[in-house]
Design a protein around this motif. Structure first.
Motif, PDB file in Angstrom:
ATOM      1  N   ARG A   2       0.826  -1.213   0.000  1.00 57.41           N
ATOM      2  CA  ARG A   2       0.000   0.000   0.000  1.00 57.41           C
ATOM      3  C   ARG A   2       0.856   1.255   0.000  1.00 57.41           C
ATOM      4  N   LEU A   3       1.956   1.224   0.738  1.00 56.26           N
ATOM      5  CA  LEU A   3       2.809   2.406   0.849  1.00 56.26           C
ATOM      6  C   LEU A   3       3.492   2.763  -0.467  1.00 56.26           C
ATOM      7  N   SER A   4       3.516   1.822  -1.392  1.00 59.58           N
ATOM      8  CA  SER A   4       4.138   2.102  -2.679  1.00 59.58           C
ATOM      9  C   SER A   4       3.317   3.088  -3.501  1.00 59.58           C
ATOM     10  N   ASN A   5       2.022   3.226  -3.137  1.00 69.02           N
ATOM     11  CA  ASN A   5       1.118   4.170  -3.821  1.00 69.02           C
ATOM     12  C   ASN A   5       1.051   3.931  -5.325  1.00 69.02           C
ATOM     13  N   LYS A   6       1.225   2.682  -5.732  1.00 69.49           N
ATOM     14  CA  LYS A   6       1.129   2.334  -7.149  1.00 69.49           C
ATOM     15  C   LYS A   6       0.445   0.989  -7.276  1.00 69.49           C
ATOM     16  N   ARG A   7      -0.618   0.968  -8.039  1.00 72.72           N
ATOM     17  CA  ARG A   7      -1.348  -0.286  -8.224  1.00 72.72           C
ATOM     18  C   ARG A   7      -0.540  -1.257  -9.093  1.00 72.72           C
ATOM     19  N   CYS A   8      -0.511  -2.487  -8.668  1.00 67.42           N
ATOM     20  CA  CYS A   8       0.112  -3.554  -9.445  1.00 67.42           C
ATOM     21  C   CYS A   8      -0.850  -3.981 -10.559  1.00 67.42           C
ATOM     22  N   ARG A   9      -0.329  -4.155 -11.767  1.00 68.27           N
ATOM     23  CA  ARG A   9      -1.163  -4.548 -12.905  1.00 68.27           C
ATOM     24  C   ARG A   9      -1.142  -6.070 -13.043  1.00 68.27           C
ATOM     25  N   VAL A  10      -2.295  -6.691 -12.881  1.00 63.11           N
ATOM     26  CA  VAL A  10      -2.384  -8.149 -12.789  1.00 63.11           C
ATOM     27  C   VAL A  10      -3.218  -8.705 -13.936  1.00 63.11           C
ATOM     28  N   ALA A  11      -2.643  -9.624 -14.706  1.00 66.67           N
ATOM     29  CA  ALA A  11      -3.383 -10.348 -15.738  1.00 66.67           C
ATOM     30  C   ALA A  11      -3.881 -11.657 -15.130  1.00 66.67           C
ATOM     31  N   VAL A  12      -5.191 -11.856 -15.102  1.00 68.84           N
ATOM     32  CA  VAL A  12      -5.783 -13.051 -14.499  1.00 68.84           C
ATOM     33  C   VAL A  12      -6.378 -13.921 -15.592  1.00 68.84           C
ATOM     34  N   VAL A  13      -5.985 -15.187 -15.586  1.00 71.60           N
ATOM     35  CA  VAL A  13      -6.490 -16.142 -16.571  1.00 71.60           C
ATOM     36  C   VAL A  13      -7.731 -16.832 -16.023  1.00 71.60           C
ATOM     37  N   CYS A  14      -8.851 -16.650 -16.691  1.00 68.86           N
ATOM     38  CA  CYS A  14     -10.118 -17.292 -16.320  1.00 68.86           C
ATOM     39  C   CYS A  14     -10.515 -16.987 -14.876  1.00 68.86           C
ATOM     40  N   PRO A  15     -10.855 -15.725 -14.589  1.00 70.49           N
ATOM     41  CA  PRO A  15     -11.219 -15.329 -13.214  1.00 70.49           C
ATOM     42  C   PRO A  15     -12.670 -15.712 -12.894  1.00 70.49           C
ATOM     43  N   ASN A  16     -12.953 -17.005 -12.915  1.00 69.92           N
ATOM     44  CA  ASN A  16     -14.344 -17.455 -12.898  1.00 69.92           C
ATOM     45  C   ASN A  16     -14.740 -18.227 -11.647  1.00 69.92           C
ATOM     46  N   ASP A  17     -13.889 -18.221 -10.622  1.00 65.91           N
ATOM     47  CA  ASP A  17     -14.216 -18.962  -9.400  1.00 65.91           C
ATOM     48  C   ASP A  17     -14.357 -17.987  -8.233  1.00 65.91           C
ATOM     49  N   PRO A  18     -15.093 -18.370  -7.199  1.00 62.01           N
ATOM     50  CA  PRO A  18     -15.361 -17.440  -6.088  1.00 62.01           C
ATOM     51  C   PRO A  18     -14.107 -16.915  -5.393  1.00 62.01           C
ATOM     52  N   HIS A  19     -13.088 -17.763  -5.193  1.00 63.23           N
ATOM     53  CA  HIS A  19     -11.893 -17.308  -4.490  1.00 63.23           C
ATOM     54  C   HIS A  19     -11.136 -16.255  -5.300  1.00 63.23           C
ATOM     55  N   THR A  20     -11.060 -16.449  -6.612  1.00 66.38           N
ATOM     56  CA  THR A  20     -10.386 -15.456  -7.447  1.00 66.38           C
ATOM     57  C   THR A  20     -11.178 -14.148  -7.464  1.00 66.38           C
ATOM     58  N   GLU A  21     -12.490 -14.249  -7.550  1.00 62.87           N
ATOM     59  CA  GLU A  21     -13.329 -13.041  -7.482  1.00 62.87           C
ATOM     60  C   GLU A  21     -13.107 -12.310  -6.162  1.00 62.87           C
ATOM     61  N   TYR A  22     -12.989 -13.072  -5.077  1.00 62.61           N
ATOM     62  CA  TYR A  22     -12.748 -12.461  -3.761  1.00 62.61           C
ATOM     63  C   TYR A  22     -11.441 -11.668  -3.768  1.00 62.61           C
ATOM     64  N   VAL A  23     -10.386 -12.260  -4.338  1.00 64.81           N
ATOM     65  CA  VAL A  23      -9.088 -11.582  -4.383  1.00 64.81           C
ATOM     66  C   VAL A  23      -9.195 -10.291  -5.192  1.00 64.81           C
ATOM     67  N   ILE A  24      -9.853 -10.363  -6.339  1.00 61.37           N
ATOM     68  CA  ILE A  24      -9.979  -9.193  -7.199  1.00 61.37           C
ATOM     69  C   ILE A  24     -10.751  -8.079  -6.487  1.00 61.37           C
ATOM     70  N   ILE A  25     -11.886  -8.413  -5.920  1.00 55.92           N
ATOM     71  CA  ILE A  25     -12.723  -7.406  -5.258  1.00 55.92           C
ATOM     72  C   ILE A  25     -11.998  -6.805  -4.057  1.00 55.92           C
ATOM     73  N   ARG A  26     -11.350  -7.644  -3.254  1.00 56.29           N
ATOM     74  CA  ARG A  26     -10.658  -7.144  -2.062  1.00 56.29           C
ATOM     75  C   ARG A  26      -9.503  -6.226  -2.445  1.00 56.29           C
ATOM     76  N   SER A  27      -8.702  -6.619  -3.426  1.00 61.32           N
ATOM     77  CA  SER A  27      -7.541  -5.801  -3.789  1.00 61.32           C
ATOM     78  C   SER A  27      -7.942  -4.517  -4.499  1.00 61.32           C
ATOM     79  N   LEU A  28      -9.066  -4.540  -5.222  1.00 56.55           N
ATOM     80  CA  LEU A  28      -9.581  -3.308  -5.802  1.00 56.55           C
ATOM     81  C   LEU A  28     -10.050  -2.350  -4.700  1.00 56.55           C
TER      82      LEU A  28
END
Length: 303
Positions: free
Chosen positions: A15-41
């Protein structure tokens, strides 16, 4: 830089870096991956390039609709095509990290390891690093290899150590302490990895690995419990204070990983190393928290 000692501190460092990491996600179609995406956003630490097959594009579109400034959606005819496209997004510099969603690991790795269009440099060694926050240990514990290399050669051991040192350095550990794990402290030709350990220690003592302490063979308890070393008459900066443990084979590393997470109440993270950008390949059984911390680890390692 103060060393990171907990997973929450790892998140704060990102967080202290103040720069969002750019992440390419392959097939973000499962609940755990959705959780990671929503939380990090929500926590403003990442932005996403979601690469999905045409049959599951609705899920990615809903994530885009919720955060259009930080989500882009790409479609491909199949999961394999999605993997190839996501790898290309990393190769072209549009993404910093590659992350696996609902796709078989073997399928993703075929794209990652493609000789002409993959992420592993020629002559490179792909390995896996895990990090555990264990209630009874005083800092984070890194270890390799629980997922990729069945029985490491000397060159593979060396690459694993160097990959892990680099990550430790990124987290503020200036002189990581590396324990070479065996069932005892004796070098024995019946166990060829202990012969490798002797050479690795020699190279480290000669400064060929940079600022690092390497010791072994030793068992896991001695690596993390100073009293165990005292009883055995052993003394080194590593004993009882290991930052990194290198296991002799995938069976021991994987068993350690699963045992810590199931019986040790440890929070875990992990990623592939040796590639031109970090790759997050969580296990199907990993929790949403574990996948989230794996992403954070990869984002920090890729900076």
């Amino acid at each position: 830089m103060e060393p990171v000692r907990t997973l929450s501190q790892m998140v704060n460092r990102l967080r202290l870096s103040n720069k969002r990491c750019r992440v390419a996600v392959v097939c973000p179609n499962d609940p755990h991956t959705e959780y990671v995406i929503i939380r990090s956003l929500r926590e403003e630490i990442a932005e996403y390039l979601l690469v999905t097959d045409v049959d599951h594009v609705d899920i990615s579109n809903s994530l885009y609709a919720a955060s259009p400034d930080f989500v882009r959606v790409y479609t491909a005819p199949s999961p394999d095509d999605a993997a190839a496209l996501a790898v290309e997004l990393v190769r072209s510099g549009e993404a910093d990290v590659l992350m696996k969603g609902l796709i078989n690991t073997d399928n993703l790795l075929r794209a990652v390891l493609h000789k002409e269009r993959g992420l592993l440099p020629a002559g490179g060694v792909l390995s896996h690093v895990a990090v555990a926050q264990i209630p009874l240990y005083h800092k984070l514990l890194f270890f390799s290899d629980a997922a990729v290399i069945p029985k490491p050669t000397l060159d593979q051991f060396r690459a694993m150590i160097m990959n892990d040192i680099k990550i430790c350095n990124r987290l503020g550990m200036e002189e990581p302490r590396v324990a070479l794990i065996h069932c005892s402290e004796k070098v024995n030709a019946k166990f060829p990895h202990t012969i490798c350990y002797t050479e690795l220690k020699k190279e480290a003592s000669e400064g060929k690995m940079g600022k690092v302490y390497v010791d072994g063979p030793m068992d896991a308890k001695t690596a993390c419990d100073a009293h165990s070393g005292e009883i055995k008459g052993m003394s080194s900066p590593v004993i009882g204070n290991a930052d990194v443990m290198i296991f002799p084979n995938i069976e021991s590393g994987n068993t350690f990983y699963k045992t810590l997470s199931l019986f040790g109440d440890a929070n875990m993270a992990g990623m592939l190393t040796g590639t031109i950008a970090p790759v997050v390949v969580p296990s199907r059984s990993d929790s949403g928290n574990s996948k989230y911390y794996s992403l954070v680890l990869a984002c920090l390692a890729g900076k």
